[in-house]
Enzyme design. Structure first.
Site, PDB file in Angstrom:
ATOM      1  N   LEU A   1      36.711  38.884  42.484  1.00  0.00           N
ATOM      2  CA  LEU A   1      37.035  39.465  41.186  1.00  0.00           C
ATOM      3  C   LEU A   1      37.336  40.953  41.352  1.00  0.00           C
ATOM      4  O   LEU A   1      36.558  41.814  40.931  1.00  0.00           O
ATOM      5  CB  LEU A   1      35.882  39.242  40.200  1.00  0.00           C
ATOM      6  CG  LEU A   1      36.006  39.785  38.783  1.00  0.00           C
ATOM      7  CD1 LEU A   1      37.282  39.337  38.101  1.00  0.00           C
ATOM      8  CD2 LEU A   1      34.785  39.408  37.962  1.00  0.00           C
ATOM      9  N   PRO A   2      38.464  41.275  42.010  1.00  0.00           N
ATOM     10  CA  PRO A   2      38.814  42.691  42.097  1.00  0.00           C
ATOM     11  C   PRO A   2      39.066  43.243  40.698  1.00  0.00           C
ATOM     12  O   PRO A   2      39.673  42.566  39.856  1.00  0.00           O
ATOM     13  CB  PRO A   2      40.078  42.707  42.959  1.00  0.00           C
ATOM     14  CG  PRO A   2      40.612  41.319  42.913  1.00  0.00           C
ATOM     15  CD  PRO A   2      39.461  40.411  42.631  1.00  0.00           C
ATOM     16  N   HIS A   3      38.574  44.449  40.469  1.00  0.00           N
ATOM     17  CA  HIS A   3      38.680  45.038  39.143  1.00  0.00           C
ATOM     18  C   HIS A   3      38.670  46.556  39.259  1.00  0.00           C
ATOM     19  O   HIS A   3      38.140  47.108  40.223  1.00  0.00           O
ATOM     20  CB  HIS A   3      37.521  44.584  38.250  1.00  0.00           C
ATOM     21  CG  HIS A   3      36.186  44.929  38.837  1.00  0.00           C
ATOM     22  ND1 HIS A   3      35.583  44.146  39.801  1.00  0.00           N
ATOM     23  CD2 HIS A   3      35.356  45.970  38.619  1.00  0.00           C
ATOM     24  CE1 HIS A   3      34.424  44.689  40.137  1.00  0.00           C
ATOM     25  NE2 HIS A   3      34.265  45.792  39.439  1.00  0.00           N
ATOM     26  N   THR A   4      39.274  47.182  38.283  1.00  0.00           N
ATOM     27  CA  THR A   4      39.263  48.636  38.231  1.00  0.00           C
ATOM     28  C   THR A   4      39.693  49.091  36.846  1.00  0.00           C
ATOM     29  O   THR A   4      40.250  48.319  36.072  1.00  0.00           O
ATOM     30  CB  THR A   4      40.174  49.248  39.320  1.00  0.00           C
ATOM     31  OG1 THR A   4      39.911  50.647  39.428  1.00  0.00           O
ATOM     32  CG2 THR A   4      41.642  49.013  39.025  1.00  0.00           C
TER      33      THR A   4
ATOM     34  N   ALA B   1      41.142  42.016  37.246  1.00  0.00           N
ATOM     35  CA  ALA B   1      40.945  42.599  35.920  1.00  0.00           C
ATOM     36  C   ALA B   1      41.232  44.093  35.999  1.00  0.00           C
ATOM     37  O   ALA B   1      40.548  44.826  36.708  1.00  0.00           O
ATOM     38  CB  ALA B   1      39.525  42.353  35.426  1.00  0.00           C
TER      39      ALA B   1
END
Length: 171
Positions: A66-69, A104
């Site tokens: 779930l890469p997110h920033t 996300a």
């Protein structure tokens, strides 16, 4: 803004060609796809994702990441899903390579929204049957339906979907 308001079949990448051979290549692919859905350039998105990964891997385990920033200049959230033909090493704690990825991207002005979206995604992905169905989905429409049903079911009864490896409540 809830995932159910953001996520559609148009946000699904199935079996990308060419298949990314590394975590960096996967993040690059996701940054390009996110740039096409936002007013932000892919290099900016990639830099933000790589900076987040330096803090710690966003792999959740069981082949899922779930890469997110957050991005200061992002007008609207972007949520994407990618299923890979070939799993990639993603520095997961369980050492399993990743083949299912949710991305996300969130406006920095709405930090609580990112946390809520990630909680919805994680809740939906706790069920091993959901993961199995995502791995076998034939179309982007199937993926969107599986995810949205899992999110709705988890919101209706958070105790309904439980991973057998999760400890009982209260422990």
């Amino acid at each position: 803004m809830a995932i159910t308001e953001l996520f559609t079949a148009a946000d699904v990448v199935l079996d990308a060609v060419p298949a990314p051979a590394s975590k960096a290549a996967l993040l690059d692919l996701l940054a390009e796809a996110a740039a096409a859905r936002s007013a932000r350039p892919a290099p900016e998105i990639l830099d933000a994702l790589m900076a987040r990964e330096k803090i710690g891997s966003t792999a959740l385990g069981k082949g899922v990441a779930l890469p997110h920033t957050e991005l200061a200049e992002l007008a609207e959230p972007v949520v994407l899903f990618a299923r890979l033909q070939r799993a990639v090493d993603y520095d997961a704690r369980d050492d399993q390579p990743v083949d299912l990825v949710f991305l996300a991207l969130w406006p920095a002005s709405n930090r609580k929204g990112l946390l809520a979206a990630m909680a919805e995604i994680c809740g939906a992905l706790r069920d091993p049957q959901v993961l199995r169905r995502l791995r076998g989905a034939a179309t982007p429409e199937d993926v969107a339906r599986i995810v949205l049903q899992a999110v709705a079911r988890d919101e209706a009864d958070p105790d309904l979907i439980k991973d057998p490896d999760d400890p009982p409540p209260g422990i």
